[in-house]
Design an enzyme around this catalytic site. Sequence first.
Site, PDB file in Angstrom:
ATOM      1  N   TYR A 148       2.809  -4.740   4.239  1.00  0.00           N
ATOM      2  CA  TYR A 148       4.167  -4.252   3.992  1.00  0.00           C
ATOM      3  C   TYR A 148       5.165  -4.770   5.026  1.00  0.00           C
ATOM      4  O   TYR A 148       6.367  -4.784   4.762  1.00  0.00           O
ATOM      5  CB  TYR A 148       4.213  -2.725   3.997  1.00  0.00           C
ATOM      6  CG  TYR A 148       3.298  -2.038   3.012  1.00  0.00           C
ATOM      7  CD1 TYR A 148       2.699  -2.727   1.955  1.00  0.00           C
ATOM      8  CD2 TYR A 148       3.016  -0.683   3.142  1.00  0.00           C
ATOM      9  CE1 TYR A 148       1.852  -2.080   1.065  1.00  0.00           C
ATOM     10  CE2 TYR A 148       2.177  -0.026   2.252  1.00  0.00           C
ATOM     11  CZ  TYR A 148       1.587  -0.736   1.228  1.00  0.00           C
ATOM     12  OH  TYR A 148       0.739  -0.089   0.356  1.00  0.00           O
ATOM     13  N   ILE A 164       1.076   9.520  -2.750  1.00  0.00           N
ATOM     14  CA  ILE A 164       1.953   9.010  -1.691  1.00  0.00           C
ATOM     15  C   ILE A 164       3.165   8.323  -2.339  1.00  0.00           C
ATOM     16  O   ILE A 164       3.292   7.104  -2.295  1.00  0.00           O
ATOM     17  CB  ILE A 164       1.207   8.063  -0.732  1.00  0.00           C
ATOM     18  CG1 ILE A 164       0.336   7.049  -1.504  1.00  0.00           C
ATOM     19  CG2 ILE A 164       0.351   8.834   0.253  1.00  0.00           C
ATOM     20  CD1 ILE A 164      -0.256   5.953  -0.626  1.00  0.00           C
ATOM     21  N   LYS A 177       6.697   6.719  -2.926  1.00  0.00           N
ATOM     22  CA  LYS A 177       7.667   6.035  -2.079  1.00  0.00           C
ATOM     23  C   LYS A 177       9.072   6.469  -2.470  1.00  0.00           C
ATOM     24  O   LYS A 177       9.414   6.484  -3.651  1.00  0.00           O
ATOM     25  CB  LYS A 177       7.514   4.517  -2.217  1.00  0.00           C
ATOM     26  CG  LYS A 177       8.579   3.716  -1.446  1.00  0.00           C
ATOM     27  CD  LYS A 177       9.715   3.286  -2.329  1.00  0.00           C
ATOM     28  CE  LYS A 177      10.816   2.567  -1.532  1.00  0.00           C
ATOM     29  NZ  LYS A 177      11.980   2.216  -2.398  1.00  0.00           N
ATOM     30  N   SER A 178       9.876   6.829  -1.485  1.00  0.00           N
ATOM     31  CA  SER A 178      11.284   7.088  -1.739  1.00  0.00           C
ATOM     32  C   SER A 178      12.051   6.957  -0.438  1.00  0.00           C
ATOM     33  O   SER A 178      11.572   7.357   0.627  1.00  0.00           O
ATOM     34  CB  SER A 178      11.508   8.487  -2.319  1.00  0.00           C
ATOM     35  OG  SER A 178      12.893   8.681  -2.574  1.00  0.00           O
ATOM     36  N   ASN A 189      10.318  15.854  -4.052  1.00  0.00           N
ATOM     37  CA  ASN A 189       8.905  15.471  -4.121  1.00  0.00           C
ATOM     38  C   ASN A 189       8.032  16.364  -3.253  1.00  0.00           C
ATOM     39  O   ASN A 189       6.845  16.556  -3.546  1.00  0.00           O
ATOM     40  CB  ASN A 189       8.731  14.016  -3.700  1.00  0.00           C
ATOM     41  CG  ASN A 189       9.285  13.031  -4.707  1.00  0.00           C
ATOM     42  OD1 ASN A 189       9.630  13.395  -5.820  1.00  0.00           O
ATOM     43  ND2 ASN A 189       9.377  11.770  -4.316  1.00  0.00           N
TER      44      ASN A 189
END
Length: 279
Positions: free
Chosen positions: A55, A233, A235-236, A245
Amino acid sequence: MTNLGGPIPTVQLRHGAEMPVLGLGTAPMDDAETAAAVRQAVEFGYRHFDTAEQYGNERGVGLGIRDSGLDRSEVFVTTKFNRQWHSVDGARQAWRASIERLGTDYVDLLLIHWPHPAQDRYVDAFRGLVELLQDGSVRAIGTSNFKPAHIARIVEETGEVPDVNQIELSPYTTRDASRADSAARGIVTESYSPIKRGGLLTDPVVFEVAEAIGRTPAQTVLRWHVQQGLVPIPKSANPQRMQENATIFDFELTDEQLGRISALDRGEAAATDSDTVGH
C-alpha cells in the site's frame, strides 16, 4: 480521548493477542491521507488499523497513531509483506522494514500478503513468521488470500497454525469453504472489501433489510460480518462513514435477515483467484 463511537469488542487470537473485531482499511490511501484517517478514526473508537508494504502507507499509519496520543499498546496494527520476502530470513527482513516505516518496535499481526504457489516459498515465509512470533517481534501471525489447501500445507509442514486468514469476503463472495476450514482450525477470518468497494450499498436486498432495521446499508453489511464472527476492515477516509461503520454493536440482524443477505453470494469464482494473482 473521547470515544465517540463506543467500544469496539475484541476477539482473542490463538496465540493470545486481542484483536478488535472491526478495523480500518487503508488501501489505496497515501501517507498523508492515511495519517489523517487514522487520527479521525481513533476519535470514533477504532483501535485496529490495516496496512501493507504494497500500500505504501505504513508511515502514514504510524504517524496517525503517534499524532492520536494513544499509547502503542492501545492499538492493533496489521501489515503484510510481498512475495520477494518469501523465505525464513526474508520474513524478518520484511518485518524490520515495516517497523522502521511504522516507527514502532513490534507489529501486532504480520501477514504473508499472497501465497504465490507457483513460486513455492510461502511455507518458508511462514516459518519466518513463526520465528518472529517466538521472539516477540510480532504478537500474532497469519496469511492473506490463502485457500484451505495453502493453509493445510503450512500446518502440515510447520506444525503451526495461523492466527488469522485475511481474504476478500462480502455477501457477494461469502467464501463458505474457507471460513469453515479456518473455523475448524481456530483461525479467525478477516474480511477485506467487506462491502465490495461500495457495490453492496445499492443492492435491493441490502437496502430493504437496512430500511427495515433503520440502519444504513453499510452498517447492515458490516453487522452481517461481525455477527458471524468475521472481522471486517472497511476502508474509508470520510468521517461520517467512519463513524457510521463503527456504530454496529448496538443492534442485531435476525436469522432471516442474515440468510437473505448471505443468499446474495455469487460463488467462489467471483473472488480473486490467489493461485494466479498477487504481489
